[in-house]
Design a protein around this motif. Structure first.
Motif, PDB file in Angstrom:
ATOM      1  N   MET A  57       0.294  -1.397  -0.236  1.00 35.37           N
ATOM      2  CA  MET A  57       0.296  -0.280  -0.222  1.00 35.37           C
ATOM      3  C   MET A  57       1.189   1.642  -0.054  1.00 35.37           C
ATOM      4  O   MET A  57       1.865   1.254   0.278  1.00 35.37           O
ATOM      5  N   PRO A  58      -0.215   2.424  -0.532  1.00 30.10           N
ATOM      6  CA  PRO A  58       1.126   3.406  -0.106  1.00 30.10           C
ATOM      7  C   PRO A  58       1.142   3.834   1.363  1.00 30.10           C
ATOM      8  O   PRO A  58       1.059   3.393   2.123  1.00 30.10           O
ATOM      9  N   GLY A  59       2.179   4.485   1.588  1.00 29.26           N
ATOM     10  CA  GLY A  59       3.620   4.810   2.459  1.00 29.26           C
ATOM     11  C   GLY A  59       4.186   4.040   2.893  1.00 29.26           C
ATOM     12  O   GLY A  59       4.751   2.511   2.659  1.00 29.26           O
ATOM     13  N   LYS A  60       3.968   3.469   4.925  1.00 33.54           N
ATOM     14  CA  LYS A  60       4.165   2.621   5.436  1.00 33.54           C
ATOM     15  C   LYS A  60       3.405   1.288   4.989  1.00 33.54           C
ATOM     16  O   LYS A  60       2.166   1.121   4.500  1.00 33.54           O
ATOM     17  N   SER A  61       4.155  -0.204   4.546  1.00 40.43           N
ATOM     18  CA  SER A  61       3.157  -1.491   4.422  1.00 40.43           C
ATOM     19  C   SER A  61       4.381  -2.351   4.148  1.00 40.43           C
ATOM     20  O   SER A  61       5.565  -2.159   4.934  1.00 40.43           O
ATOM     21  N   GLY A  62       3.840  -3.485   3.765  1.00 40.05           N
ATOM     22  CA  GLY A  62       5.292  -4.616   4.049  1.00 40.05           C
ATOM     23  C   GLY A  62       5.327  -5.071   5.432  1.00 40.05           C
ATOM     24  O   GLY A  62       4.487  -4.867   6.344  1.00 40.05           O
ATOM     25  N   ILE A  63       6.562  -5.589   5.357  1.00 41.78           N
ATOM     26  CA  ILE A  63       7.346  -6.326   7.406  1.00 41.78           C
ATOM     27  C   ILE A  63       6.609  -5.077   7.502  1.00 41.78           C
ATOM     28  O   ILE A  63       7.011  -5.326   9.064  1.00 41.78           O
ATOM     29  N   ALA A  64       7.419  -3.642   7.515  1.00 35.94           N
ATOM     30  CA  ALA A  64       7.537  -2.833   8.276  1.00 35.94           C
ATOM     31  C   ALA A  64       6.432  -2.833   8.993  1.00 35.94           C
ATOM     32  O   ALA A  64       5.909  -2.391  10.371  1.00 35.94           O
ATOM     33  N   LEU A  65       5.136  -2.114   8.186  1.00 40.51           N
ATOM     34  CA  LEU A  65       3.319  -2.354   8.872  1.00 40.51           C
ATOM     35  C   LEU A  65       2.913  -3.368   9.474  1.00 40.51           C
ATOM     36  O   LEU A  65       2.908  -2.959  11.056  1.00 40.51           O
TER      37      LEU A  65
END
Length: 214
Positions: A57-65
């Motif tokens: 998704m836009p901005g913070k996403s993936g593993i970090a989110l």
């Protein structure tokens, strides 16, 4: 009643998921989010039993989110809904704290099964990648160089192996050539490869080409 938060940056996907859930007894949509920041706001303000989360998704996403969500609400199960069928994405998501991982070509009945399973404290993975996930989850995380790649780097690794140029990848992912070149350099460094041809050889050797589609 299982309260579900749907997080996906495409409204049409969210609408489809809401419609599927609306027909299920004892399950309802508590809210929806279109980006990472909205996800973080909604999990703080709403009663959520299960988060259905798009990986990209836009901005913070993936593993970090996923890691940030888990830090805020460690008891809340996360069911990742992803376009990526490669088991490596599932491994990284589960290690980051997700309770389940299903692909967007999964039947709606499996989606509901997945929501119920993680709501009950279990885990759920799309049948097409479950065997490969089990094998990889039992390997040390640093056993092979490709396990060091972030989800974005692994995505670009796959696209390079498939023959896409930096320009192609930039256009497909709506990112700048400079950003893709930076990611490519990181991939080559982590993989200890000098050229894209070395990446192709590695992918063939370790069965990473077309993984999840056989």
């Amino acid at each position: 009643m299982i309260q579900v938060l749907i997080a996906d940056d495409h409204a049409i996907i969210r609408d489809g998921l809401k419609q599927i859930i609306s027909f299920v007894p004892n399950m309802e949509v508590a809210g929806e989010a279109g980006d990472g920041e909205e996800v973080l706001q909604k999990i703080r303000s709403l009663k959520v039993d299960v988060l259905v989360l798009d990986m990209s998704m836009p901005g913070k996403s993936g593993i970090a989110l996923i890691q940030q969500i888990t830090a805020i609400k460690p008891e809340m199960p996360i069911l990742v809904l992803s376009m990526h069928q490669e088991s490596q994405y599932a491994v990284q998501a589960m290690r980051a704290g997700a309770s389940g991982y299903i692909t967007k070509n999964t039947a709606s009945s499996q989606l509901i099964d997945g929501i119920r399973k993680v709501a009950e404290g279990g885990t759920f993975v799309s049948p097409g990648i479950s065997d490969k996930l089990i094998k990889q989850m039992h390997k040390p995380e640093t056993e092979l160089p490709h396990t060091k790649l972030t989800p974005r780097e692994f995505q670009i690794f796959n696209m390079l192996v498939e023959g896409h140029s930096v320009n192609d990848i930039a256009n497909i992912l709506s990112l700048s050539n400079k950003t893709i070149s930076t990611h490519k350099a990181a991939v080559l460094q982590k993989m200890e490869a000098a050229t894209t041809a070395n990446l192709v050889y590695y992918a063939m050797k370790h069965g990473l080409i077309n993984e999840g589609y056989d």
